[in-house]
Structures are given as structure tokens and as C-alpha cells.
Design an enzyme around this catalytic site. Structure first.
Site, mmCIF file in Angstrom:
data_model
loop_
_atom_site.group_PDB
_atom_site.id
_atom_site.type_symbol
_atom_site.label_atom_id
_atom_site.label_comp_id
_atom_site.label_asym_id
_atom_site.label_seq_id
_atom_site.Cartn_x
_atom_site.Cartn_y
_atom_site.Cartn_z
ATOM 1 N N CYS A 134 0.832 -1.204 0.000
ATOM 2 C CA CYS A 134 0.000 0.000 0.000
ATOM 3 C C CYS A 134 0.869 1.259 0.000
ATOM 4 O O CYS A 134 1.514 1.543 -1.003
ATOM 5 C CB CYS A 134 -0.971 -0.073 1.182
ATOM 6 S SG CYS A 134 -2.433 0.924 0.943
ATOM 7 N N HIS A 188 -3.113 -5.648 1.726
ATOM 8 C CA HIS A 188 -2.417 -5.860 3.007
ATOM 9 C C HIS A 188 -2.418 -7.324 3.439
ATOM 10 O O HIS A 188 -3.232 -7.718 4.279
ATOM 11 C CB HIS A 188 -3.118 -5.056 4.111
ATOM 12 C CG HIS A 188 -2.964 -3.582 3.987
ATOM 13 N ND1 HIS A 188 -1.943 -2.878 4.577
ATOM 14 C CD2 HIS A 188 -3.711 -2.654 3.332
ATOM 15 C CE1 HIS A 188 -2.065 -1.591 4.304
ATOM 16 N NE2 HIS A 188 -3.133 -1.427 3.540
ATOM 17 N N ARG A 210 -2.468 7.150 -6.150
ATOM 18 C CA ARG A 210 -2.857 7.046 -4.734
ATOM 19 C C ARG A 210 -4.376 7.092 -4.563
ATOM 20 O O ARG A 210 -5.069 7.716 -5.358
ATOM 21 C CB ARG A 210 -2.240 8.192 -3.936
ATOM 22 C CG ARG A 210 -0.747 8.123 -3.847
ATOM 23 C CD ARG A 210 -0.205 9.300 -3.039
ATOM 24 N NE ARG A 210 -0.713 9.292 -1.676
ATOM 25 C CZ ARG A 210 -0.624 10.328 -0.852
ATOM 26 N NH1 ARG A 210 -0.070 11.447 -1.254
ATOM 27 N NH2 ARG A 210 -1.092 10.237 0.374
ATOM 28 N N GLU A 260 -0.631 -8.718 5.508
ATOM 29 C CA GLU A 260 -0.340 -8.831 6.947
ATOM 30 C C GLU A 260 -1.617 -8.774 7.789
ATOM 31 O O GLU A 260 -1.586 -9.064 8.975
ATOM 32 C CB GLU A 260 0.651 -7.740 7.376
ATOM 33 C CG GLU A 260 0.101 -6.319 7.481
ATOM 34 C CD GLU A 260 -0.101 -5.614 6.130
ATOM 35 O OE1 GLU A 260 0.028 -6.261 5.080
ATOM 36 O OE2 GLU A 260 -0.431 -4.408 6.156
#
Ligand code: GLN
Length: 194
Positions: free
Chosen positions: A81, A174, A109, A176
């Protein structure tokens, strides 16, 4: 020997990355905040957060030059990201924004727009065996254009959301934040391959 994975800990969700990477056999992940700490890593993760803030802090502490130098000596880098944005050579509409300029692509973005600010989806990612992975997008960028040598690993709604260039990996989402560790393992394999 376990691979030494530093997680850039100036801003953003570095704690989640450290915890996730430490669940994977063969990795030892820890926070890094200084240029000296970046010198002897096998890999560096640049987390999600706010890419303008990450850029400013890295410049202030001389981390940008340390990262570029360590990468030139072989250190792999994975950005998620904001981390992906910070790695890119070009940021759409923000030519002045600080960036490492390593990953040869143009990122946009907050690119999915207000309606879908944050969302989750199942995503096919090249190199991950066993089918789709759950992908969490949070005010995510996408990759608008890639230069030669950049491989597109994943596309969602015609938008590029994961790329690889040599020892560089970028994901707009993401990994994670889910319990699937295949992207972490992919990053560790990348360190061996290239
Ligand atoms: N929108 C943020 C940026 O442009 C990235 C968001 C994130 O990392 N989850 O830096």
C-alpha cells in the site's frame, strides 16, 4: 539460517507485518528505524500507512539513501500500500512527493475512490499456489503503468494490484492483515531466487 527481515518502523502498520512475518518458518522479523539497522538485512518490508509521512521521515533520518544502497547490494524490498507508493519511480499527479524511485511503475494514490475506500475481495495472485487469497484494500493505490521488466502478479477490476521487479515486490493490499501467509513466503522465496 533464518532470513533477517527488517520492517520499516517509522509510521504505519509495521507491528502487524512483524507479527505476520514471524509466523513463517525461516524468517526473523524485527522493526528497523535507523540507517545502520538497514545495512545487513536480507529483506525490508515497507508497511502501509501514509506514504507522504513515510517519505518525509525517511528523508529526515537518512533512511532513503540507506535503503537504496542496501537494495543495490542485494536486499529485497516488499512494500504494501503506502510502501508500494514509496517504492515507485512515478506517483500520478504528485511529481513532488518523496519516493525511493526503485520500482519502475506509475502508481495512483487513493485510486479506488470514495465509494470503495476500503474493501476486501478474493484475489488471484501469480506465484501463490492453492488459489485465491483474501485481499484487504485500505485507501489503496493501484499501478497505472509498468515499465519493461516489471511483472504484473495480480489484477483486480482491470487494475494492477501486485507487481514484481527483480528483488522488489509491491502489493496494493495488506497480506499482513489476514491469516494467509503465502505472500510472506513468496517474499522469502524471492530472496533466494534472485
Ligand atoms: N492512502 C495511503 C497513501 O496514499 C495509503 C493507504 C495505506 O497504506 N493503507 O499513502
Amino acid at each position: 539460517m533464518a532470513k533477517r527481515i527488517g520492517v520499516l518502523a517509522v509510521q504505519g502498520d509495521f507491528a502487524e507485518h512483524i507479527a505476520a512475518m514471524n509466523e513463517v518458518a525461516g524468517a526473523e522479523a524485527f522493526p528497523v528505524k535507523t540507517a545502520a539497522a538497514i545495512e545487513d538485512l536480507d529483506g525490508l518490508i515497507i508497511p502501509g500507512g501514509e506514504s507522504t509521512t513515510i517519505g518525509k521521515l525517511c528523508e529526515r533520518f537518512g533512511l532513503d539513501q540507506a535503503i537504496i544502497a542496501a537494495h543495490a547490494r542485494g536486499m529485497a524490498i516488499w512494500g504494501t500500500c503506502a510502501g508500494l507508493i514509496y517504492m515507485a519511480t512515478d506517483i500520478a499527479d504528485r511529481p513532488e512527493q518523496q519516493r525511493l524511485g526503485l520500482l519502475h511503475c506509475r502508481v495512483k494514490r487513493n485510486a479506488f475512490g470514495r465509494q470503495v475506500d476500503s474493501f476486501e475481495t478474493d484475489l488471484q495472485v501469480e506465484g501463490l499456489e492453492g488459489g485465491e487469497t483474501r485481499a484487504v484494500f485500505i485507501r489503496a493505490p493501484y499501478v497505472e503503468a509498468v515499465q519493461n521488466g516489471v511483472r504484473v502478479l495480480s489484477v483486480f477490476n482491470d487494475r494492477i494490484v501486485a507487481v514484481r521487479e527483480g528483488r522488489l515486490l509491491g502489493t496494493a493490499f495488506h497480506p499482513e492483515l489476514t491469516d494467509d501467509r503465502r505472500v510472506q513466503r513468496y517474499f522469502l522465496q524471492m530472496i533466494d531466487e534472485t
